[in-house]
Design an enzyme around this catalytic site. Sequence first.
Site, PDB file in Angstrom:
ATOM      1  N   GLU A   1      -9.367   8.994   5.573  1.00 52.25           N
ATOM      2  CA  GLU A   1      -9.533   7.590   5.209  1.00 52.25           C
ATOM      3  C   GLU A   1     -10.544   7.392   4.077  1.00 52.25           C
ATOM      4  OE1 GLU A   1      -7.884   4.829   6.263  1.00 52.25           O
ATOM      5  OE2 GLU A   1      -6.547   6.198   7.318  1.00 52.25           O
TER       6      GLU A   1
ATOM      7  N   LYS B   1     -15.698   4.192   5.333  1.00 50.50           N
ATOM      8  CA  LYS B   1     -14.543   3.916   6.187  1.00 50.50           C
ATOM      9  C   LYS B   1     -14.616   4.786   7.437  1.00 50.50           C
ATOM     10  CE  LYS B   1     -10.556   2.470   5.018  1.00 50.50           C
ATOM     11  NZ  LYS B   1      -9.168   2.290   4.538  1.00 50.50           N
TER      12      LYS B   1
ATOM     13  N   GLU C   1     -13.747   5.468  -0.311  1.00 45.88           N
ATOM     14  CA  GLU C   1     -14.628   4.533   0.405  1.00 45.88           C
ATOM     15  C   GLU C   1     -15.402   5.321   1.455  1.00 45.88           C
ATOM     16  OE1 GLU C   1     -12.647   0.462   1.055  1.00 45.88           O
ATOM     17  OE2 GLU C   1     -10.958   1.791   0.643  1.00 45.88           O
TER      18      GLU C   1
ATOM     19  N   GLU D   1       0.859  -1.193   0.000  1.00 45.70           N
ATOM     20  CA  GLU D   1       0.000   0.000   0.000  1.00 45.70           C
ATOM     21  C   GLU D   1       0.887   1.231   0.000  1.00 45.70           C
ATOM     22  OE1 GLU D   1      -2.680   0.463   3.286  1.00 45.70           O
ATOM     23  OE2 GLU D   1      -3.575  -1.527   3.059  1.00 45.70           O
TER      24      GLU D   1
END
Length: 329
Positions: free
Chosen positions: A310, A304, A301, A253
Amino acid sequence: MSIIFLLVGILSIGLKLTAVESIGVCYGMIGNNLPSRQDVVNLYRSRGINQMRLYFPDEQALQALRGSNIELILDVARETLNSLRNANEATNWVNRYVKPYARDVKIKYITVGNEIKPYDSEAQSILPAMQNIQNAISAANLQGQIKVSIAIDMTLIGNSYPPNNGVFTDQAKPYIQPIINFLKNNGAPLLANVYPYFAYINNKQSISLDYALFRQQGNNQVGYRNLFDAQLDSVYAALEKVGASGVKIVVSESGWPSAGGDSASTDNAATYYRNLINHVRNGTPKRPGAIETYLFAMFDENQKTGAATEQHFGLFNPNRTPKYQISFN
């Protein structure tokens, strides 16, 4: 004619030697507005993204990946880790999520634990689960195709600057040393999540934004021109200190948020992703050569939890339009 064939052969060898790792992208699903799995796989293919990380064995996604030729990191879901201390459960996991797909889905790594800390309740389950998954993979005769690993974050590394001083922390070492030995014995890489963004916002008095975004001009006192290399080489230094200098690191990542926090903007994120893609062709000062790297993440997203950033790491909008103009290969 034979000379022509010889020249063609030499050229093809040269092309293989200069080939670079393709860039992967992590496919997170914590959102209520994301495209179908098949549409996502089609998007990977249309954009030339040939590697994916999947954070749990989602069977719809695995079905969509059949015949796609996309290489896959397949994670064990966190809530499943403790159960895999049981060898039968690990065999059942492989029989359900790996064996039925292995012929036409290019599963490359199985990640047993993502960012598990030494004090987490799952920590004691990681090595037994890795061993049991490895045994099940071998029993299925897939050990030549699939490597079993773990993904760590930078909190396990102490004394990370200068990079050569990198070492696993006193708390992490008893936890990670047997895992590293497992990787070494099985010829598997260590997966590491490397985020200059978080290092930068947590230490702005010592780290410049240009250094985090690959825009640093000239060398600093220890010869590092960007924070990504410094972080990654600190992990390599830590591996050397536990007798694992031959273990390769895959960057599982790396990303930069476009909104939601300090220095999180579309301009900074676009700069980071473009420069990272260009940079990983060449490797780090300690390890020259292409770095297998997975960008985080495919989409924002919206469900999250945690810091607002995030929810803003996506490379694409939920309608599949690109957030940035990026060439992945």
